[in-house]
Design an enzyme around this catalytic site. Structure first.
Site, PDB file in Angstrom:
ATOM      1  N   TYR A  90     -10.237 -48.354 -49.271  1.00  9.06           N
ATOM      2  CA  TYR A  90      -9.276 -47.513 -48.496  1.00  9.06           C
ATOM      3  C   TYR A  90      -7.942 -48.006 -48.268  1.00  9.06           C
ATOM      4  CZ  TYR A  90     -13.465 -44.877 -47.544  1.00  9.06           C
ATOM      5  OH  TYR A  90     -14.372 -43.641 -47.692  1.00  9.06           O
ATOM      6  N   MET A 125     -18.502 -48.871 -46.182  1.00  9.68           N
ATOM      7  CA  MET A 125     -19.799 -48.997 -45.624  1.00  9.68           C
ATOM      8  C   MET A 125     -20.749 -49.583 -46.659  1.00  9.68           C
ATOM      9  SD  MET A 125     -21.603 -46.003 -43.537  1.00  9.68           S
ATOM     10  CE  MET A 125     -20.601 -45.695 -42.354  1.00  9.68           C
ATOM     11  N   LYS A 177     -35.265 -65.125 -30.606  1.00 13.45           N
ATOM     12  CA  LYS A 177     -34.594 -63.834 -29.890  1.00 13.45           C
ATOM     13  C   LYS A 177     -33.686 -63.126 -31.015  1.00 13.45           C
ATOM     14  CE  LYS A 177     -30.629 -66.547 -28.262  1.00 13.45           C
ATOM     15  NZ  LYS A 177     -30.053 -67.183 -27.051  1.00 13.45           N
ATOM     16  N   ARG A 185     -23.695 -66.672 -16.208  1.00  9.52           N
ATOM     17  CA  ARG A 185     -24.098 -65.482 -16.441  1.00  9.52           C
ATOM     18  C   ARG A 185     -25.664 -65.199 -15.630  1.00  9.52           C
ATOM     19  NH1 ARG A 185     -25.877 -66.727 -22.604  1.00  9.52           N
ATOM     20  NH2 ARG A 185     -27.380 -67.974 -22.239  1.00  9.52           N
TER      21      ARG A 185
END
Ligand SMILES: *Cc1c(COP(=O)(O)O)cnc(C)c1O
Length: 377
Positions: A265, A313, A40, A138
């Site tokens: 940053y 990024m 998956k 679930r």
């Protein structure tokens, strides 16, 4: 896909390592239980086509996926083995599941009816496995209330166009050492299954990687390993997997930073003395967790170096002070071995305060997955 000097970041995936991890599980459970490798989420982020090509020589009984779309992808790849869809389906996708001859895991009577309707419309027979919820909560039929659904399931299952082929449950804490919960869940499951009017030849299964390795006595008819195949630890006290994925990227810029120089940053890292920094072509836009800024490490020329400043990024900066000869275009390893050193996916998950699954599944399509199969040793 080659990884010549033009590739800035890539994931190298070793097919032989995947197979050896599968064999470790096989040795633990013995020759009887069938193998249903979980592929998956694009084989835990590593690329389902490569994973299937790597696993086919092991002759697995079938494959496990989460969604009908993933099942269809396996059929498109030419897989004719059973494909089990484990997550409950949205109402509109039963038809597609029947069309692709996927085996659907059913959690309630409504799902079973929808599957039957779809099979009738297609003029075919739909195979299903019945999930018993034993505490995961679930999905699945409630183990406490078998009396409420047992007869209705049996009646539907024998009313045409359906084939009841299996029963399953899922353990919630098999990765934990000495978890009494796993044994409790197993008892709930076997009690429930033995009270059902199940057909002959039913496939009973419960174990993920951790349970297969920790409690092989619960392997039953089949096991469903995932993370361990892909090189993630299955839990404390269990055999370490072999590394499968190697996340690598190239140095795209280097510089000498004077005392007081800042990087990234927020200028969160300040050079105390002269430092040497390498900018590497991978960032959170590739799936490298931003949490690794100022806390994670990478391997450069077989040595551990710290990630300095916040991850951007597209790029990440590492402090290569003291590592000689680092050049533009050199390869930096963020997960996997390099020289005698290795950063495991679980170590990265620890820095990022998450689990190996999320790290692997989080790499984005921008990063090519490069499968290498050097055969078995
Ligand atoms: C994902 C999944 C597995 C595999 O679990 P791992 O912990 O990755 O081995 C097995 N069974 C089901 C139902 C799953 O959803």
């Amino acid at each position: 896909m080659s990884t010549d000097g033009g590739t800035r970041a890539w994931i190298e995936v070793r097919a032989a390592g995947l197979r050896r991890n599968l064999r470790t599980i096989r040795e633990r459970i013995g020759p009887g239980p069938r193998m249903i490798p979980m592929v998956k989420a694009d084989a835990y982020g590593l690329g389902v086509a490569g994973a299937v090509a790597a696993l086919e020589p092991e002759d697995p009984w079938g494959y496990g996926v989460a969604t009908v779309e993933e099942g269809r992808q396996l059929r498109t790849l030419g897989v004719t083995r059973p494909v089990l869809v484990f997550s409950p389906l949205p109402p509109g996708s039963y038809s597609a599941a029947v069309e692709d001859e996927l085996t659907v895991c059913i959690s309630d009577l409504e799902g079973l009816r929808r599957l039957q309707d779809a099979a009738l419309r297609h003029g075919s027979t739909a195979r299903f496995h019945l999930e018993v919820d034993t505490g995961m909560g679930r999905s699945g039929f409630d183990w406490r209330r078998t009396g409420e659904w047992r007869d209705a399931v049996a009646a539907l299952a024998s009313s045409g166009s359906l084939e009841w082929a299996g029963c399953l449950t899922h353990f919630h804490s098999a990765d934990e050492r000495h978890s009494a919960a796993t044994h409790t869940q197993w008892e709930r499951f076997t009690d429930a299954v033995s009270s059902l009017p199940t057909p002959d030849g039913l496939l009973v299964h419960a174990c993920n990687s951790a349970a297969a390795l920790r409690c092989p006595e619960y392997a039953a008819d089949a096991v469903r390993p995932g993370i361990y195949l892909y090189g993630g630890s299955a839990g404390q006290g269990l055999p370490d997997p072999e590394a499968v994925a190697r996340v690598r990227a190239r140095v795209v810029f280097t510089r000498e930073a004077p005392p007081g120089g800042t990087v990234g940053y927020g200028a969160t890292h300040v050079a105390r003395e002269w430092e040497e920094w390498a900018t590497v072509g991978i960032g959170y836009g590739d799936g490298l967790p931003r949490r690794l800024g100022n806390r994670g490490e990478a391997l450069v020329r077989g040595r551990r170096v710290p990630i300095v400043g916040r991850i951007s990024m597209d790029v990440t900066v590492v402090d290569i002070s003291g590592v000689d000869g680092v050049a533009h275009g050199d390869t930096v390893t963020f997960i996997g071995p390099d020289g005698g050193e290795e950063i495991t996916v679980d170590e990265v998950a620890g820095w990022a305060e998450t689990i190996s699954y999320e790290i692997l599944a989080g790499f984005t399509p921008r990063v090519p997955r490069v499968w290498v199969d050097e055969g078995d040793s």
